[in-house]
Design an enzyme around this catalytic site. Structure first.
Site, short mmCIF file in Angstrom:
data_model
loop_
_atom_site.label_atom_id
_atom_site.label_comp_id
_atom_site.label_asym_id
_atom_site.label_seq_id
_atom_site.Cartn_x
_atom_site.Cartn_y
_atom_site.Cartn_z
N ASP A 68 0.82 -1.21 0.00
CA ASP A 68 0.00 0.00 0.00
C ASP A 68 0.86 1.27 0.00
O ASP A 68 2.09 1.20 -0.01
CB ASP A 68 -0.93 -0.07 1.23
CG ASP A 68 -2.30 0.52 0.99
OD1 ASP A 68 -2.44 1.34 0.06
OD2 ASP A 68 -3.22 0.20 1.75
N ASN A 108 0.47 7.71 -9.32
CA ASN A 108 1.70 8.00 -10.07
C ASN A 108 1.73 7.29 -11.42
O ASN A 108 2.79 6.99 -11.95
CB ASN A 108 2.92 7.58 -9.23
CG ASN A 108 2.94 8.29 -7.89
OD1 ASN A 108 3.39 9.42 -7.79
ND2 ASN A 108 2.41 7.63 -6.86
N ASP A 165 -10.19 3.62 -3.71
CA ASP A 165 -10.85 2.38 -3.26
C ASP A 165 -12.27 2.23 -3.80
O ASP A 165 -13.01 3.20 -3.93
CB ASP A 165 -10.94 2.35 -1.72
CG ASP A 165 -9.59 2.10 -1.08
OD1 ASP A 165 -8.58 2.07 -1.80
OD2 ASP A 165 -9.57 1.93 0.14
N GLU A 180 -0.87 1.80 -5.15
CA GLU A 180 -0.71 3.24 -4.91
C GLU A 180 -1.82 4.04 -5.57
O GLU A 180 -1.69 5.23 -5.80
CB GLU A 180 0.72 3.72 -5.25
CG GLU A 180 1.20 3.50 -6.65
CD GLU A 180 0.51 4.40 -7.64
OE1 GLU A 180 -0.41 3.88 -8.33
OE2 GLU A 180 0.87 5.59 -7.75
N TRP A 181 -2.93 3.36 -5.84
CA TRP A 181 -4.20 3.97 -6.24
C TRP A 181 -4.13 4.72 -7.59
O TRP A 181 -4.94 5.62 -7.84
CB TRP A 181 -4.71 4.93 -5.14
CG TRP A 181 -4.52 4.37 -3.76
CD1 TRP A 181 -4.94 3.16 -3.31
CD2 TRP A 181 -3.85 5.00 -2.65
NE1 TRP A 181 -4.59 2.99 -1.99
CE2 TRP A 181 -3.92 4.10 -1.57
CE3 TRP A 181 -3.21 6.24 -2.47
CZ2 TRP A 181 -3.36 4.40 -0.32
CZ3 TRP A 181 -2.66 6.53 -1.23
CH2 TRP A 181 -2.74 5.61 -0.18
N GLY A 182 -3.12 4.38 -8.40
CA GLY A 182 -3.02 5.04 -9.70
C GLY A 182 -2.48 6.45 -9.63
O GLY A 182 -2.42 7.15 -10.64
C1 GLA Z 1 -5.97 1.38 1.31
C2 GLA Z 1 -6.16 0.34 0.22
C3 GLA Z 1 -7.30 -0.60 0.60
C4 GLA Z 1 -6.97 -1.27 1.93
C5 GLA Z 1 -6.72 -0.22 2.99
C6 GLA Z 1 -6.19 -0.83 4.28
O1 GLA Z 1 -7.07 2.22 1.40
O2 GLA Z 1 -6.44 0.97 -1.01
O3 GLA Z 1 -7.51 -1.56 -0.41
O4 GLA Z 1 -5.83 -2.08 1.77
O5 GLA Z 1 -5.76 0.75 2.57
O6 GLA Z 1 -6.03 0.13 5.28
#
Ligand code: GLA
Length: 422
Positions: free
Chosen positions: A147, A184, A202, A180-182
């Site tokens: 993460d 970068n 998320d 890293e949620w896209g």
């Molecule tokens: C981030 C991730 C989630 C999960 C949480 C855990 O938000 O994107 O998928 O792993 O952390 O805290």
């Protein structure tokens, strides 16, 4: 013993770096993860019971493998800096838990973060990457989700490369799932680093919504789906776009769950279920284990689907970072999208997605449609070639492409067909 390990870690990090395991995740990984349903409320009993459920309820037979613990399994580091599991939640330790999962014929996954603390505030891997990778390898970990909380001063490519190298040095093939949620644009640089990378914020179990929690956001199925449209050419065997874990069975309607699952299969996305496997409805289990739909996801060339440009739609022509042209199709008429996924042996999957809440009728005249994919260099010529049509969810034959396809698709649902050359 610990001193010997540290020496081994250092020898390993000098002798092996700069690579990722190349035979991992050649088709999108399939498994389960604790986060979407249980958030930080994890313990070894839940993990054992979930492994029992997956091994016996048909999911293992359908191809699901990984049992992954997300955030909050961590306790403290010991005097030498080795991470320990939370003793109250995982009193038997991680090696015993991994052994248990393996004894069910399944694989074991774990979670950490590139910063100093995980999103849930537990110790994370910054400065301990080689030590953690070695610990995971010794426990028998097969999958690491990594993460990005608390990483504002880090460079993503460097941070993920460090953990990639640490995993390689530890000597155990571990699927590396970057999260890293896209932020970068990992699709531009992570092909040789991770086995998958999250592309967005998320997910939440909602078909069509955006939630703003001020410090973080969540998106529904359609919002995440739309963000995948320009990214298809960056994914392939061993390196997948990850539109986040599944919310099937977590509160959406059956139609919405089916549409969500179908589209994740069309996208060749990792299929990481996120519901309570110990206690789910028959409909949820049926969706998660449909072998025909799963075959679309697991098809070996691993090409993601694209939207068929709609007649009378608003087509926004754009370019991705490679300078390649892509179109975002915004249906002007009725909010119905037709997606095509090239499959092996000249077959195709077609998914008619109804984004509306109410049912819509569609009419698709094959002979007037050109289905062509410049990325995979695949074209379907319906004027010269006839394909049989099979409805993958209802298990009915649906005729062939010599006749116009007329259908009604319920709201927030799909019609999913397989096309095979006759
Ligand atoms: C981030 C991730 C989630 C999960 C949480 C855990 O938000 O994107 O998928 O792993 O952390 O805290």
């Amino acid at each position: 013993m610990k001193q010997i390990l540290l020496v081994l870690v250092c020898v390993a990090c000098i002798s092996a770096s700069g690579q990722k395991y190349d035979q991992l995740a050649l088709t999108p990984p399939m498994g389960w993860n604790s986060w979407n349903k249980f958030q930080c409320d994890v313990n070894e009993e839940l993990i054992r019971e979930t492994a029992n459920a997956m091994a016996t309820n048909g999911m293992k037979d359908a191809g699901y493998q990984y049992i992954n613990i997300d955030d909050s399994w961590q306790g403290q580091r010991d005097a030498q800096g080795f991470i320990q599991p939370d003793p109250a939640r995982f009193p038997s330790g991680m090696k015993a838990l991994a052994d248990y999962v393996h004894s069910k014929g399944l694989k074991f996954g774990i979670y950490s973060d590139a910063g100093s603390k995980t999103c849930g505030g537990r110790p994370a891997s910054r400065g301990h990457e080689y030590q953690d990778a070695l610990t995971y390898a010794q426990w028998g970990v097969d999958y690491l989700k990594y993460d990005w909380c608390g990483c504002e001063d880090l460079k993503a490519e460097g941070a993920y490369t460090t953990m990639r190298d640490a995993l390689y040095a530890a000597g155990r093939p571990i699927v590396f799932s970057m999260c890293e949620w896209g932020q970068n644009k990992p699709w531009l640089w992570a092909k040789d680093i991770g086995n998958s990378w999250r592309t967005t914020t998320d997910i939440t179990p909602c078909f069509d919504c955006k939630l703003d929690h001020k410090t973080w956001r969540q998106w529904g199925v359609l919002q995440i789906l739309d963000a995948q449209k320009p990214l298809r050419e960056y994914a392939g065997p061993g390196h997948w776009n990850d539109p986040d874990m599944l919310e099937v069975g977590n509160g959406m309607s059956v139609n919405e769950d089916r549409a969500h699952f179908s589209m994740w299969c069309m996208l060749a996305a990792p299929l990481i279920s996120g519901n309570d496997l110990r206690n789910m409805s028959q409909e949820t289990l049926q969706i998660l284990t449909d072998k025909d739909v799963l075959a679309v996801n697991q098809d070996t060339p691993g090409v993601e689907a694209f939207v068929q440009p709609e007649k009378f739609s608003l087509e926004i022509v754009n370019r991705n970072e490679r300078g390649h042209r892509f179109t975002i199709v915004q249906p002007k008429n009725n909010g119905v999208e037709i997606w095509f996924k090239p499959l092996s042996n000249d077959s195709w999957a077609m998914c008619v997605l109804n984004r509306n809440k109410d049912a819509k009728k569609i009419s698709f005249d094959w002979k007037n449609e050109k289905v062509a994919d410049s990325f995979s260099k695949r074209e379907a010529h319906f004027d010269t070639t006839t394909y049989s049509l099979r409805d993958l969810w209802s298990k009915q034959d649906a005729g062939d492409t010599s006749r116009i396809l007329n259908a009604e698709v319920p709201g927030h649902d799909v019609l999913m067909l397989r096309l095979d050359k006759i």
